[in-house]
Each structure stands twice: as structure tokens, then as C-alpha cells.
Design a protein around this motif. Structure first.
Motif, PDB file in Angstrom:
ATOM      1  N   CYS A  59       1.589   3.488  -0.543  1.00 36.51           N
ATOM      2  CA  CYS A  59       1.484   3.523   0.922  1.00 36.51           C
ATOM      3  C   CYS A  59       2.219   4.733   1.477  1.00 36.51           C
ATOM      4  N   LEU A  96      -3.919  -5.507  -4.982  1.00 33.65           N
ATOM      5  CA  LEU A  96      -2.757  -5.662  -4.111  1.00 33.65           C
ATOM      6  C   LEU A  96      -2.386  -4.329  -3.464  1.00 33.65           C
ATOM      7  N   GLN A 138      -2.391  -3.455   0.543  1.00 33.56           N
ATOM      8  CA  GLN A 138      -1.189  -2.933   1.205  1.00 33.56           C
ATOM      9  C   GLN A 138      -1.498  -1.622   1.916  1.00 33.56           C
ATOM     10  N   ASP A 152      -3.548  -2.433   5.083  1.00 39.53           N
ATOM     11  CA  ASP A 152      -2.682  -3.012   6.124  1.00 39.53           C
ATOM     12  C   ASP A 152      -1.806  -1.936   6.771  1.00 39.53           C
ATOM     13  N   THR A 153      -1.248  -1.062   5.934  1.00 42.32           N
ATOM     14  CA  THR A 153      -0.367  -0.007   6.451  1.00 42.32           C
ATOM     15  C   THR A 153      -1.111   0.903   7.423  1.00 42.32           C
TER      16      THR A 153
END
Length: 441
Positions: free
Chosen positions: A123, A154, A158, A161-162
Motif C-alpha cells: 500500500c 489480502l 488492502q 481500500d487504501t
């Protein structure tokens, strides 16, 4: 569009081989010897270009020799430079998009991301910084992700979402092609779903593709995502996209990816032309539907008149007489008032061919009370009902069921007739309609 910056170029194996010998991917990355190409994404109902997808071409340094995206990214992967190449490509596309953004700050840039590098970069803030350094609002950037390339689910979630939290939009690319994982659509909750050309190609007359497209439209509506139909090359395909609930279109029909993209009136004129053709299509479709329903109604009424004068034990023979010469009817059967079949399933020409494996005719005594063609008649107090097209379990044919209540010796019965349904290609307004109904009764 075939994944990460990879709109396919048609070049020969000999040309590929020659370019590979000269290809120095490190030099290309260092010199950013790359060209940004753009392809418009049209809102047909809104009559405007909502965004541009940025695509990339490589150039052999010191020459004008173009490198196909496929060769370019294969070379980056082979040399372990996928991350650096991906970032260089994004720099080039963002810089080329900036003048478009300054002219129209509602315009979206669809920016491809090599999903395979997410495991490596995690991320990181690199993409966010790239966009900010170019003076572009992150809300104008749509990150295109091919989820099938991600090894770590996963890490992918992530990342999504970030970047959603930053304000970026997320698009799932190539949905419906190859091994797209439908489960990840619900997990990633994308803002946009791009339906692959594999589904759109010839969708105007291939029925199962239409059903897949409709299912994806229904799914996108339920999760609050927009649908973009990729790879639309013909007017017929564009009209079918609209007919099945799509509104946003990308493909060669409007424009191929070009280096010097120009907002032209010709694009909007094509858009207006599609809308007018779609209106004409809807009118013809309604007329065709009304004609079919009239023909179905006349046929069913004649059949009821024929069988209702005979004892129930004669229904099988009379049904066979009614349909034996018909090219319109797949099969027919009679239910009693409670939905129990009281005649055999009598087929015209098709049952004997398909009476195998999962396809089998319902027999006397079978309960049809949960079928729509029964339930809607009895529970909703309708007199007739016509189903949507479906695959008949009796014959394996695509059909619709027309059911109608009739009385016989003071008892209610329901005649169910399965009419063969043929999906015709979409015809344009300047073409003669292919629709015909034949009934030799």
C-alpha cells in the motif's frame, strides 16, 4: 482491454522477433521511451465522453519503431522490472492526460495498474504521489485492476481500500474473460465493472452472452457499480448493450486508441445515431412482440377449441393432432386446476431428439404448482400468462410457455404450450426485418 496497457497490436512474428533483438527494457524505462495512447469511454444516454483510458506503446530508443504492449510487458517481467516499467508508463499517461483534465475537470482517466506488482509495493503512496505531482484530482482517476493477476487477495483488498480512501475510483477490468473470480467482485466492491470483449463480441445474436451480460448488469446494480462494455465494434453490439441495461461503451466502434486524441463532433454524432437506432429497435421489438403474442393467442385458442370438446382421456391424441405439423410449437400439455399434469407432454418434432440425460418430458401426475405459468394464473387471477425465454427441461430448446385457463365439463384446466423462441440478430432501421412467424396449422 486485455489487461495492463495491453490493447492488442496486429504485428507479424517476424516483426516481433526483430523488435525483441533490439529491445533493451532498462534503456526504455530510463529514457521513458514510451507513447501514451487514449481511447474514449462514451456515455450513450448522456451523449458525452465521460473518460479516456490510457494505453501505452514502447519505442526503440533512437528510432520510430513501435513496440507492442505485449512485448514491452513481457520484457519487463522477464528482467524483473515490472514495477519500474509500470510506474514509467503511469508517468507518461498522467502527463499526457493533464491537458485534457485542464480543459474538462469532470473527465475521468482510466489508469491501468499491473496488479501482479501489488504484492511487491503493498500500500505504498507512490501512485497517489504521481497523480498529485501532475496536479490532477485523485477523484478523476479510475484505477483499472485485473484481479486475476493478483496472487495475494489480502494485499489486493488492502490496496483497493487504501486507494478508495484517498478518493480514487476502482474498476475491475476484463470481467467475464478467462478465469475472472466472481467472488472478488463482492469482496472488492468496485465502482466500475468493465465487461470484457469476450462477452460483448457478437452479443447481438448469441443468447447465452446476452444472459451473462444481463447477470453482470444486475449484479452491478445491486452493489452500486457502473457497467462499461468493452470492445464494442459494431452498431448492433452497441444497441444490444443498451437493450440489456448498459449505458457506457468503449471500443473501436467509436474510436481506436490513438496518440493524438481529439474531442470531435463525429464521436457525438455516432452516439446520437446509436440512440436513434435504439429507439427504432425498441419500436420494432414491441411490434414483433405484439405480433408474436397475437399469433400465440390465436394458436392456443384454436387448440383449446379443439381439445375441449373431447374427454380428458382424449387430450393426448387431440394435442398431437393440433401440433404435429407446426414449426412454431415445441410441446404442449394440460394441467388440472391444482397444477397437476393430466396429459402427457406431447411434442411436435423435438422431444424425441432431446429425450435424454437431463432433458425429459414431464409425465401425467407431475406437480407444476410452483411454476410461474401456473402460479400467476391461479393466485393472481389472470387468464393467460407468457413466460420469459428459458431452456425447456422437456426438449432442451429455447422456448416460452404460453398458458391459458379453459373450462371442460365445469372444471378448470390449463393448457400450456411451449413455443420455440428464436433469438434474431439485431437489424438496423435501414435493413429489412428478419422476423417471421410461421404456423402451418
Amino acid at each position: 482491454m486485455l489487461g495492463i496497457w495491453r490493447e492488442e497490436l496486429r504485428i507479424t512474428e517476424r516483426e516481433n522477433s526483430a523488435i525483441e533483438k533490439e529491445l533493451n527494457i532498462s534503456e526504455i524505462i530510463q529514457q521513458k521511451s514510451l507513447l501514451a495512447y487514449f481511447q474514449p469511454i462514451m456515455s450513450v444516454t448522456g451523449n458525452k465522453i465521460i473518460g479516456l483510458e490510457g494505453l501505452i506503446r514502447g519505442i526503440i530508443p533512437g528510432t520510430t519503431q513501435i513496440i507492442s504492449p505485449l512485448l514491452l510487458f513481457e520484457a519487463g517481467n522477464k528482467e524483473g522490472l515490472s514495477k519500474d516499467l509500470d510506474r514509467a508508463c503511469r508517468d507518461k499517461v498522467l502527463a499526457a492526460f493533464k491537458p485534457f483534465y485542464q480543459s474538462d475537470q469532470d473527465l475521468l482517466l482510466f489508469l491501468n495498474l499491473d496488479t501482479s506488482i501489488i504484492d511487491e509495493v503493498g500500500c505504498s503512496n507512490y501512485l497517489n504521489d504521481q497523480v498529485n505531482q501532475n496536479g490532477i484530482n485523485v477523484k478523476n482517476i479510475v484505477i483499472e485492476i485485473n484481479e486475476s493477476k493478483a496472487k495475494n487477495t489480502l494485499a489486493l483488498m488492502q490496496f483497493v481500500d487504501t486507494y478508495k480512501n484517498y478518493g480514487f475510483l476502482i474498476a475491475l477490468d476484463d470481467v467475464g474473460a478467462g478465469f475472472s473470480n466472481m467472488d472478488r467482485i463482492a469482496d472488492l466492491k468496485p465502482d466500475i465493472i468493465k465487461i470484457d470483449r469476450a462477452i460483448v463480441h457478437k452479443m447481438d445474436y448469441i443468447y447465452h452472452k446476452q444472459e451473462v451480460f444481463k447477470s453482470l448488469v444486475n449484479l452491478s446494480n445491486k452493489i452500486g457499480a457502473l457497467i462499461i462494455a468493452e470492445g464494442v465494434e459494431t452498431k448492433q453490439e452497441a444497441i444490444q448493450v443498451l437493450n440489456l441495461g448498459g449505458q457506457l461503451i468503449q471500443g473501436f466502434y467509436f474510436s481506436k486508441p490513438v496518440e493524438e486524441f481529439v474531442f470531435s463532433e463525429a464521436l457525438l454524432e455516432k452516439n446520437i445515431d446509436i440512440v436513434e437506432e435504439y429507439k427504432a429497435f425498441l419500436f420494432r421489438e414491441l411490434e414483433d412482440y405484439n405480433r408474436k403474442c397475437l399469433k400465440y393467442s390465436q394458436t392456443v385458442n384454436r387448440m383449446i377449441k379443439s381439445i375441449s370438446t373431447y374427454d380428458v382421456s382424449e387430450f393426448n391424441f387431440q394435442l398431437l393432432k393440433c401440433i404435429q405439423d407446426s414449426v412454431l410449437i415445441d410441446c404442449a400439455y394440460v394441467l388440472d386446476e391444482s397444477g397437476i399434469q393430466c396429459s402427457e407432454t406431447v411434442g411436435a418434432k423435438h422431444s424425441s431428439i432431446c429425450e435424454k440425460l437431463v432433458f425429459h418430458s414431464a409425465k401425467i401426475g407431475v406437480d407444476h404448482s410452483i411454476k410461474k405459468y401456473y402460479y400467476n394464473l391461479i393466485r393472481r387471477k389472470q387468464n393467460t400468462y407468457v413466460t420469459e425465454p428459458y431452456v425447456s427441461m422437456a426438449t432442451g430448446s429455447l422456448c416460452i410457455t404460453y398458458s391459458k385457463i379453459f373450462k371442460h365439463t365445469n372444471k378448470k384446466y390449463i393448457l400450456c404450450v411451449d413455443f420455440l423462441e428464436k433469438k434474431e440478430p439485431i437489424s438496423l432501421s435501414n435493413e429489412e426485418s428478419d422476423f417471421k412467424i410461421t404456423n402451418n396449422m
